[in-house]
Design a protein around this motif. Structure first.
Motif, mmCIF file in Angstrom:
data_model
loop_
_atom_site.group_PDB
_atom_site.id
_atom_site.type_symbol
_atom_site.label_atom_id
_atom_site.label_comp_id
_atom_site.label_asym_id
_atom_site.label_seq_id
_atom_site.Cartn_x
_atom_site.Cartn_y
_atom_site.Cartn_z
ATOM 1 N N ARG A 53 -4.551 12.825 -2.927
ATOM 2 C CA ARG A 53 -3.971 12.663 -1.594
ATOM 3 C C ARG A 53 -4.335 11.303 -1.003
ATOM 4 N NH1 ARG A 53 -2.838 16.926 2.483
ATOM 5 N NH2 ARG A 53 -2.376 15.848 4.441
ATOM 6 N N SER A 54 -5.589 10.899 -1.165
ATOM 7 C CA SER A 54 -6.062 9.657 -0.559
ATOM 8 C C SER A 54 -5.361 8.444 -1.152
ATOM 9 C CB SER A 54 -7.579 9.537 -0.746
ATOM 10 O OG SER A 54 -8.253 10.621 -0.127
ATOM 11 N N PHE A 55 -5.300 8.340 -2.474
ATOM 12 C CA PHE A 55 -4.701 7.167 -3.100
ATOM 13 C C PHE A 55 -3.181 7.162 -2.974
ATOM 14 C CE2 PHE A 55 -8.886 7.082 -5.093
ATOM 15 C CZ PHE A 55 -9.192 5.733 -5.009
ATOM 16 N N GLU A 56 -2.583 8.333 -2.862
ATOM 17 C CA GLU A 56 -1.134 8.386 -2.660
ATOM 18 C C GLU A 56 -0.757 7.860 -1.284
ATOM 19 O OE1 GLU A 56 2.479 11.678 -3.030
ATOM 20 O OE2 GLU A 56 0.488 12.328 -2.390
ATOM 21 N N ARG A 57 -1.574 8.171 -0.274
ATOM 22 C CA ARG A 57 -1.262 7.782 1.103
ATOM 23 C C ARG A 57 -1.266 6.265 1.296
ATOM 24 N NH1 ARG A 57 -0.102 12.349 0.858
ATOM 25 N NH2 ARG A 57 -0.144 13.902 2.517
ATOM 26 N N MET A 58 -1.902 5.533 0.393
ATOM 27 C CA MET A 58 -2.036 4.094 0.566
ATOM 28 C C MET A 58 -0.719 3.345 0.432
ATOM 29 S SD MET A 58 -5.623 3.428 -1.483
ATOM 30 C CE MET A 58 -7.108 4.361 -1.068
ATOM 31 N N PHE A 293 -6.682 12.172 10.192
ATOM 32 C CA PHE A 293 -7.203 10.817 10.399
ATOM 33 C C PHE A 293 -6.926 9.925 9.198
ATOM 34 C CE2 PHE A 293 -10.615 7.683 9.854
ATOM 35 C CZ PHE A 293 -10.456 6.956 11.020
ATOM 36 N N TYR A 294 -7.282 10.394 8.002
ATOM 37 C CA TYR A 294 -7.194 9.525 6.833
ATOM 38 C C TYR A 294 -5.768 9.368 6.306
ATOM 39 C CZ TYR A 294 -12.189 8.806 6.500
ATOM 40 O OH TYR A 294 -13.478 8.407 6.758
ATOM 41 N N ASP A 295 -4.878 10.303 6.596
ATOM 42 C CA ASP A 295 -3.473 10.090 6.224
ATOM 43 C C ASP A 295 -2.930 8.842 6.902
ATOM 44 O OD1 ASP A 295 -3.474 12.291 4.614
ATOM 45 O OD2 ASP A 295 -2.191 13.530 5.885
ATOM 46 N N GLU A 296 -3.409 8.576 8.107
ATOM 47 C CA GLU A 296 -2.982 7.388 8.852
ATOM 48 C C GLU A 296 -3.834 6.178 8.485
ATOM 49 O OE1 GLU A 296 -0.350 5.533 10.861
ATOM 50 O OE2 GLU A 296 -0.341 7.678 11.296
ATOM 51 N N TYR A 297 -5.129 6.386 8.404
ATOM 52 C CA TYR A 297 -6.066 5.276 8.170
ATOM 53 C C TYR A 297 -5.858 4.630 6.806
ATOM 54 C CZ TYR A 297 -10.575 2.824 8.336
ATOM 55 O OH TYR A 297 -11.557 1.869 8.354
ATOM 56 N N LEU A 298 -5.524 5.430 5.808
ATOM 57 C CA LEU A 298 -5.366 4.911 4.452
ATOM 58 C C LEU A 298 -3.982 4.316 4.212
ATOM 59 C CD1 LEU A 298 -7.127 7.776 2.446
ATOM 60 C CD2 LEU A 298 -8.068 5.537 3.019
ATOM 61 N N ALA A 299 -3.038 4.581 5.090
ATOM 62 C CA ALA A 299 -1.678 4.049 4.925
ATOM 63 C C ALA A 299 -1.659 2.600 5.407
ATOM 64 C CB ALA A 299 -0.677 4.892 5.714
ATOM 65 N N VAL A 300 -1.638 1.675 4.471
ATOM 66 C CA VAL A 300 -1.743 0.259 4.824
ATOM 67 C C VAL A 300 -0.493 -0.508 4.403
ATOM 68 C CG1 VAL A 300 -4.253 0.116 4.852
ATOM 69 C CG2 VAL A 300 -3.046 -0.082 2.676
ATOM 70 N N MET A 301 -0.280 -1.624 5.070
ATOM 71 C CA MET A 301 0.877 -2.468 4.795
ATOM 72 C C MET A 301 0.412 -3.901 4.554
ATOM 73 S SD MET A 301 2.429 -2.655 8.671
ATOM 74 C CE MET A 301 3.482 -4.077 8.407
ATOM 75 N N ASP A 302 1.204 -4.639 3.779
ATOM 76 C CA ASP A 302 0.903 -6.047 3.525
ATOM 77 C C ASP A 302 1.335 -6.899 4.712
ATOM 78 O OD1 ASP A 302 0.197 -5.096 1.055
ATOM 79 O OD2 ASP A 302 1.952 -5.896 0.008
ATOM 80 N N MET A 303 0.568 -7.938 4.989
ATOM 81 C CA MET A 303 0.932 -8.902 6.027
ATOM 82 C C MET A 303 1.436 -10.189 5.384
ATOM 83 S SD MET A 303 -2.101 -8.720 8.866
ATOM 84 C CE MET A 303 -3.435 -8.142 7.825
ATOM 85 N N PRO A 304 2.416 -10.850 5.982
ATOM 86 C CA PRO A 304 2.822 -12.163 5.467
ATOM 87 C C PRO A 304 1.608 -13.091 5.427
ATOM 88 C CG PRO A 304 4.376 -11.390 7.122
ATOM 89 C CD PRO A 304 3.209 -10.452 7.158
ATOM 90 N N ALA A 305 1.460 -13.831 4.345
ATOM 91 C CA ALA A 305 0.281 -14.692 4.190
ATOM 92 C C ALA A 305 0.152 -15.683 5.337
ATOM 93 C CB ALA A 305 0.364 -15.433 2.854
ATOM 94 N N GLU A 306 1.278 -16.277 5.749
ATOM 95 C CA GLU A 306 1.222 -17.285 6.798
ATOM 96 C C GLU A 306 0.800 -16.677 8.140
ATOM 97 O OE1 GLU A 306 3.764 -16.778 4.823
ATOM 98 O OE2 GLU A 306 5.459 -15.974 5.954
ATOM 99 N N PHE A 307 1.124 -15.403 8.366
ATOM 100 C CA PHE A 307 0.693 -14.757 9.608
ATOM 101 C C PHE A 307 -0.807 -14.513 9.580
ATOM 102 C CE2 PHE A 307 -0.426 -10.901 11.939
ATOM 103 C CZ PHE A 307 -0.027 -11.261 13.212
ATOM 104 N N TYR A 308 -1.293 -13.984 8.469
ATOM 105 C CA TYR A 308 -2.724 -13.707 8.354
ATOM 106 C C TYR A 308 -3.544 -14.991 8.467
ATOM 107 C CZ TYR A 308 -7.182 -12.577 6.113
ATOM 108 O OH TYR A 308 -8.513 -12.452 5.828
ATOM 109 N N LEU A 309 -3.147 -16.021 7.726
ATOM 110 C CA LEU A 309 -3.910 -17.259 7.715
ATOM 111 C C LEU A 309 -3.859 -17.971 9.063
ATOM 112 C CD1 LEU A 309 -2.918 -18.590 4.166
ATOM 113 C CD2 LEU A 309 -5.109 -17.572 4.846
ATOM 114 N N SER A 310 -2.685 -17.994 9.692
ATOM 115 C CA SER A 310 -2.576 -18.666 10.991
ATOM 116 C C SER A 310 -3.324 -17.896 12.077
ATOM 117 C CB SER A 310 -1.105 -18.856 11.385
ATOM 118 O OG SER A 310 -0.430 -17.619 11.491
#
Length: 421
Positions: A53-58, A293-310
Motif C-alpha cells: 500500500r505504501s509504495f503504491e501510493r507514491m 495520513f500516509y495515503d496523502e503523505y506518501l503521494a508525491v509529485m515531481d517539481m520542474p527543475a527550474e522551479f525547485y532551483l529558483s
C-alpha cells in the motif's frame, strides 16, 4: 544524476518494493499456509500489506473525495469540482456546491508546489466549503507535462497566480499555505502596481518563508549549506520513458519524500511498525488514522527543475522577497505598493519548517499598508501541518481567518485612475 536511467532506476526500486510487498501478502494468504499456523507468516502478510500500500501510493494522485457537504439548511448538497482555468502546469478549480445560493465569501486557496498534490489541503477545503465559495490552485505533476510546454520557475508561478486572481476578481480573499506565501505576496504587489482593480480583497499567509533568515530551521540551513551546483547535480533528474514528460528536468517527488521522511525518521519508523502490528492483529482498517495520513503523505509529485532551483536560490539563498528585490518578467516587484489589501499572517509556535518570525516578516514589507489592515496570529503549540489542517486550524485559526475576511469585506478601496474615470 541528470539522466533518465537514474530516474528509471529510482522508479524501479519503488516498483520492486511494491512487488515484494504484494508477493509477501499473497504468499501469507495462500490457503495451504493456513495448515501451518506460524506467527512469522502472519507478520510477513502484515508487512506485505503495509509495504504494498505504501509504495503504491507514491505514484497515485489522491482523489479529493469531497462528494457532498452539509449546509446551513441541514441538507446534504453535492459538490462538483469544476475547472475554471486550465494551464500547462496547473489549473484553477472550483468546489461548486449544487443547489446552494452563492456564498458572499470567495476564497482562493493557494496550494504549495513542494512535492505533494493540492489534495494535501483536503481538510482545509472541507472546513471552508460550508462558509465560502472555494477555489484552489491544482498544480500538475511535472513528469506528466511534455517538454514542449516549456519552463516553469518562480516567476512563471507568480504570473500564474496573477492570472488566477485576475480571473476571480477584486472580491477574492486569498489564503496561501506555506511555500507559495512569498510568491503570493509578490503576485499581489504585481497587481497593486499594474492592475490595482484586480487585487484581492484580503491576503492571508499561513506558515510561509517570507524571510527564511528571520528564524533559521533545518530547511533553511540546508539551503544555505549547499551550493546551487551541488544541488543541481545531486537532486535534478530527467523524467523516464514511462511518462509524457520524458526528458524533462525535474526534482523527483521520491527524493523530496526521502527528505521529508529523514527529518522525522524515528517517528515514521515507529508509525509503520505499529501499523504492521495492528494489521497482524486484525485491528487495522482501510481508512484508519494511519492510512488516511500516509495515503496523502506518501503521494508525491515531481517539481520542474527550474522551479525547485529558483525557489532555493531566489527565495531561500538570496531572500529576494524578504529584501524586496524580487523581479518578475524583467521588472522589480515592490511589496510597498500594496496599499489597500488587508494582510494577515499565521504562524505555529512549534513549526519546524517555517519557524515563527519567517511569515510575519511580510507585514514589515508592506510599508504602504496602514496598520489597521495588518494582522498576525501565533498559534501556541501548533506545528506546521496543524496551522492549516489540524485541530488548531479547525478550532482557532479558521474562525480568526473568516472574521478577518468579514472585517475587511466592505472596506472602501482607494481610488485608482481606472475607477475614478
Amino acid at each position: 544524476m541528470r539522466y533518465m536511467a537514474t530516474y528509471d532506476l529510482m522508479e524501479s526500486l519503488r516498483n520492486t518494493n511494491q512487488w515484494m510487498g504484494a508477493t509477501a501478502k499473497a504468499m501469507a494468504s495462500y490457503p495451504a499456509m493456513a495448515a501451518l499456523p506460524n506467527p512469522m507468516l502472519t507478520w510477513m502478510g502484515a508487512w506485505g500489506e503495509v509495504a504494498e500500500r505504501s509504495f503504491e501510493r507514491m505514484t497515485v494522485k489522491p482523489s479529493w473525495g469531497i462528494r457532498s457537504i452539509t449546509c446551513n439548511d441541514g441538507k446534504d448538497h453535492l459538490v462538483q469540482i469544476e475547472t475554471m482555468m486550465e494551464k500547462d502546469f496547473g489549473n484553477l478549480i472550483h468546489f461548486n456546491v449544487t443547489e446552494r445560493e452563492e456564498k458572499r465569501r470567495k476564497v482562493l486557496l493557494v496550494a504549495p508546489m513542494s512535492g505533494h498534490y493540492a489534495t494535501l489541503l483536503r481538510s482545509t477545503v472541507i472546513s471552508l466549503i460550508p462558509d465560502a465559495e472555494v477555489y484552489v490552485t491544482d498544480w500538475k505533476n511535472a513528469r506528466d507535462i511534455p517538454v514542449s510546454a516549456g519552463k516553469f520557475d518562480v516567476e512563471d508561478y507568480t504570473l500564474y497566480l496573477v492570472d488566477f486572481m485576475r480571473a476571480l476578481g477584486p472580491d477574492t480573499n486569498v489564503i496561501a499555505v506555506c511555500q507559495p506565501a512569498p510568491l503570493t505576496l509578490a503576485a499581489t504587489a504585481y497587481l497593486a502596481e499594474r492592475e490595482p482593480d484586480a487585487q484581492p480583497r484580503t491576503l492571508t499567509l499561513i506558515g510561509g518563508p517570507i524571510n527564511p533568515d528571520a528564524s533559521p530551521t533545518e530547511v533553511t540551513d540546508f539551503g544555505n549549506r549547499v551550493t546551487m551546483g551541488q544541488l543541481e547535480e545531486a537532486m535534478i533528474q530527467r523524467v523516464g520513458f514511462n511518462y509524457k514528460g520524458v526528458g524533462r528536468l525535474v526534482y523527483p517527488g521520491l527524493l523530496q519524500l526521502t527528505s521529508f521522511m529523514a527529518m522525522n525518521a524515528e517517528r515514521h519508523s515507529k508509525a509503520f511498525n505499529e501499523q504492521i502490528l495492528r494489521v497482524s492483529r486484525g485491528e487495522a482498517r482501510d481508512h484508519d488514522a494511519h492510512n488516511r495520513f500516509y495515503d496523502e503523505y506518501l503521494a508525491v509529485m515531481d517539481m520542474p527543475a527550474e522551479f525547485y532551483l529558483s525557489t532555493v536560490e531566489r527565495i531561500f539563498k538570496n531572500c529576494e522577497v524578504a529584501k524586496n528585490t524580487f523581479v518578475v518578467d524583467g521588472s522589480r516587484v515592490d511589496i510597498g505598493r500594496i496599499t489597500d489589501v488587508a494582510v494577515k499572517t499565521v504562524e505555529g509556535a512549534k513549526d519546524d519548517i517555517s519557524a515563527p518570525g519567517q511569515c510575519v516578516a511580510a507585514l514589515e514589507l508592506c510599508t504602504g499598508l496602514p496598520d489597521s489592515k495588518k494582522a498576525s496570529h501565533l498559534e501556541p503549540g501548533a506545528g506546521h501541518y496543524g496551522i492549516f489542517a489540524g485541530k488548531s486550524w479547525r478550532n482557532n485559526i479558521r474562525p480568526l481567518v473568516l472574521d478577518f475576511i468579514d472585517a475587511n469585506a466592505d472596506t472602501p478601496r482607494k481610488a485608482t485612475k481606472a475607477n475614478a474615470a
